[in-house]
Write a protein that holds these residues in place. Structure first.
Motif, PDB file in Angstrom:
ATOM      1  N   SER A 105       0.834  -1.211   0.000  1.00 34.15           N
ATOM      2  CA  SER A 105       0.000   0.000   0.000  1.00 34.15           C
ATOM      3  C   SER A 105       0.865   1.257   0.000  1.00 34.15           C
ATOM      4  O   SER A 105       0.608   2.201  -0.759  1.00 34.15           O
ATOM      5  N   VAL A 106       1.885   1.279   0.833  1.00 32.53           N
ATOM      6  CA  VAL A 106       2.790   2.433   0.883  1.00 32.53           C
ATOM      7  C   VAL A 106       3.565   2.550  -0.426  1.00 32.53           C
ATOM      8  O   VAL A 106       3.722   3.651  -0.967  1.00 32.53           O
ATOM      9  N   ALA A 107       4.005   1.424  -0.969  1.00 28.33           N
ATOM     10  CA  ALA A 107       4.750   1.452  -2.236  1.00 28.33           C
ATOM     11  C   ALA A 107       3.886   1.971  -3.380  1.00 28.33           C
ATOM     12  O   ALA A 107       4.336   2.801  -4.178  1.00 28.33           O
ATOM     13  N   ILE A 108       2.653   1.501  -3.479  1.00 24.55           N
ATOM     14  CA  ILE A 108       1.748   1.956  -4.538  1.00 24.55           C
ATOM     15  C   ILE A 108       1.475   3.449  -4.407  1.00 24.55           C
ATOM     16  O   ILE A 108       1.503   4.194  -5.392  1.00 24.55           O
ATOM     17  N   SER A 109       1.269   3.918  -3.190  1.00 23.10           N
ATOM     18  CA  SER A 109       1.035   5.338  -2.942  1.00 23.10           C
ATOM     19  C   SER A 109       2.250   6.167  -3.348  1.00 23.10           C
ATOM     20  O   SER A 109       2.126   7.213  -3.996  1.00 23.10           O
ATOM     21  N   THR A 110       3.421   5.701  -2.979  1.00 19.85           N
ATOM     22  CA  THR A 110       4.663   6.412  -3.295  1.00 19.85           C
ATOM     23  C   THR A 110       4.892   6.473  -4.804  1.00 19.85           C
ATOM     24  O   THR A 110       5.246   7.525  -5.345  1.00 19.85           O
ATOM     25  N   ILE A 111       4.673   5.361  -5.482  1.00 17.60           N
ATOM     26  CA  ILE A 111       4.841   5.317  -6.943  1.00 17.60           C
ATOM     27  C   ILE A 111       3.876   6.290  -7.608  1.00 17.60           C
ATOM     28  O   ILE A 111       4.241   7.035  -8.519  1.00 17.60           O
ATOM     29  N   ARG A 112       2.652   6.321  -7.146  1.00 23.67           N
ATOM     30  CA  ARG A 112       1.624   7.222  -7.706  1.00 23.67           C
ATOM     31  C   ARG A 112       2.015   8.691  -7.501  1.00 23.67           C
ATOM     32  O   ARG A 112       1.896   9.513  -8.421  1.00 23.67           O
ATOM     33  N   GLU A 113       2.483   9.016  -6.311  1.00 21.96           N
ATOM     34  CA  GLU A 113       2.889  10.397  -6.036  1.00 21.96           C
ATOM     35  C   GLU A 113       4.061  10.809  -6.908  1.00 21.96           C
ATOM     36  O   GLU A 113       4.088  11.926  -7.434  1.00 21.96           O
ATOM     37  N   ARG A 114       5.046   9.938  -7.061  1.00 22.69           N
ATOM     38  CA  ARG A 114       6.206  10.251  -7.896  1.00 22.69           C
ATOM     39  C   ARG A 114       5.796  10.430  -9.357  1.00 22.69           C
ATOM     40  O   ARG A 114       6.289  11.329 -10.037  1.00 22.69           O
ATOM     41  N   ALA A 115       4.911   9.572  -9.845  1.00 22.76           N
ATOM     42  CA  ALA A 115       4.446   9.686 -11.233  1.00 22.76           C
ATOM     43  C   ALA A 115       3.691  10.987 -11.442  1.00 22.76           C
ATOM     44  O   ALA A 115       3.845  11.645 -12.481  1.00 22.76           O
ATOM     45  N   THR A 116       2.895  11.383 -10.470  1.00 23.08           N
ATOM     46  CA  THR A 116       2.146  12.636 -10.569  1.00 23.08           C
ATOM     47  C   THR A 116       3.099  13.826 -10.602  1.00 23.08           C
ATOM     48  O   THR A 116       2.946  14.734 -11.420  1.00 23.08           O
ATOM     49  N   ARG A 117       4.083  13.825  -9.699  1.00 16.09           N
ATOM     50  CA  ARG A 117       5.060  14.924  -9.687  1.00 16.09           C
ATOM     51  C   ARG A 117       5.841  14.995 -10.992  1.00 16.09           C
ATOM     52  O   ARG A 117       6.094  16.092 -11.511  1.00 16.09           O
ATOM     53  N   LYS A 118       6.220  13.843 -11.531  1.00 16.38           N
ATOM     54  CA  LYS A 118       6.978  13.813 -12.795  1.00 16.38           C
ATOM     55  C   LYS A 118       6.127  14.358 -13.934  1.00 16.38           C
ATOM     56  O   LYS A 118       6.608  15.126 -14.753  1.00 16.38           O
ATOM     57  N   ALA A 119       4.852  13.988 -13.964  1.00 13.01           N
ATOM     58  CA  ALA A 119       3.948  14.469 -15.027  1.00 13.01           C
ATOM     59  C   ALA A 119       3.764  15.974 -14.925  1.00 13.01           C
ATOM     60  O   ALA A 119       3.706  16.665 -15.955  1.00 13.01           O
ATOM     61  N   ILE A 120       3.684  16.487 -13.711  1.00 17.42           N
ATOM     62  CA  ILE A 120       3.520  17.946 -13.514  1.00 17.42           C
ATOM     63  C   ILE A 120       4.768  18.683 -13.986  1.00 17.42           C
ATOM     64  O   ILE A 120       4.682  19.716 -14.642  1.00 17.42           O
ATOM     65  N   ARG A 121       5.952  18.150 -13.697  1.00 20.37           N
ATOM     66  CA  ARG A 121       7.202  18.802 -14.122  1.00 20.37           C
ATOM     67  C   ARG A 121       7.345  18.793 -15.633  1.00 20.37           C
ATOM     68  O   ARG A 121       7.873  19.732 -16.218  1.00 20.37           O
ATOM     69  N   GLN A 122       6.877  17.726 -16.292  1.00 22.56           N
ATOM     70  CA  GLN A 122       6.998  17.628 -17.737  1.00 22.56           C
ATOM     71  C   GLN A 122       5.964  18.469 -18.481  1.00 22.56           C
ATOM     72  O   GLN A 122       6.143  18.781 -19.647  1.00 22.56           O
ATOM     73  N   ALA A 123       4.909  18.847 -17.772  1.00 27.50           N
ATOM     74  CA  ALA A 123       3.841  19.617 -18.449  1.00 27.50           C
ATOM     75  C   ALA A 123       4.197  21.075 -18.611  1.00 27.50           C
ATOM     76  O   ALA A 123       5.084  21.649 -18.221  1.00 27.50           O
TER      77      ALA A 123
END
Length: 123
Positions: A105-123
């Motif tokens: 659960s913690v790993a899935i949450s962490t992966i999701r947060e990192r992916a969201t931050r990466k998408a925001i930086r690339q936008a």
């Protein structure tokens, strides 16, 4: 948390768990025991109580976070099932399942947060 909140959580969660158990006892379909064992009573109770006490925004955060816990629940169930088949030790299987639930659960949450931050930086 005040006593009234605690009592409401106990009442709502306990009622849901009791009803789930009764359904599994009286049902001729044994698969319902597993289905109702996964009833999201704790999540629903938490969303209701936080919504009443703190409003929709905080209730939304609880509901959003519960997605990660439920995804971890899938990992937990698979882990318990496989462990029971291999060891026939239900206490060990449940323990390792709960650990896998928390870690996944913690790993899935962490992966999701990192992916969201990466998408925001690339936008």
């Amino acid at each position: 948390m005040n006593k009234q909140d605690l009592f409401m959580r106990f009442l709502l969660g306990g009622t849901a768990v009791s009803l789930s158990y009764l359904i599994t006892v009286v049902s001729p379909w044994k698969i319902l025991a597993g289905i109702f064992a996964a009833f999201p009573a704790v999540m629903l109770t938490a969303v209701i109580m936080v919504g009443i006490a703190s409003g929709t925004k905080k209730a939304t955060n609880i509901a959003r976070g519960s997605v990660y816990g439920m995804m971890g629940g899938i990992i937990c169930v698979i882990t318990v099932l496989l462990s029971l088949q291999e060891t026939s030790n239900w206490l060990f299987s449940i323990s390792i399942g709960l650990i896998s639930w928390l870690v996944s659960s913690v790993a899935i949450s962490t992966i999701r947060e990192r992916a969201t931050r990466k998408a925001i930086r690339q936008a």
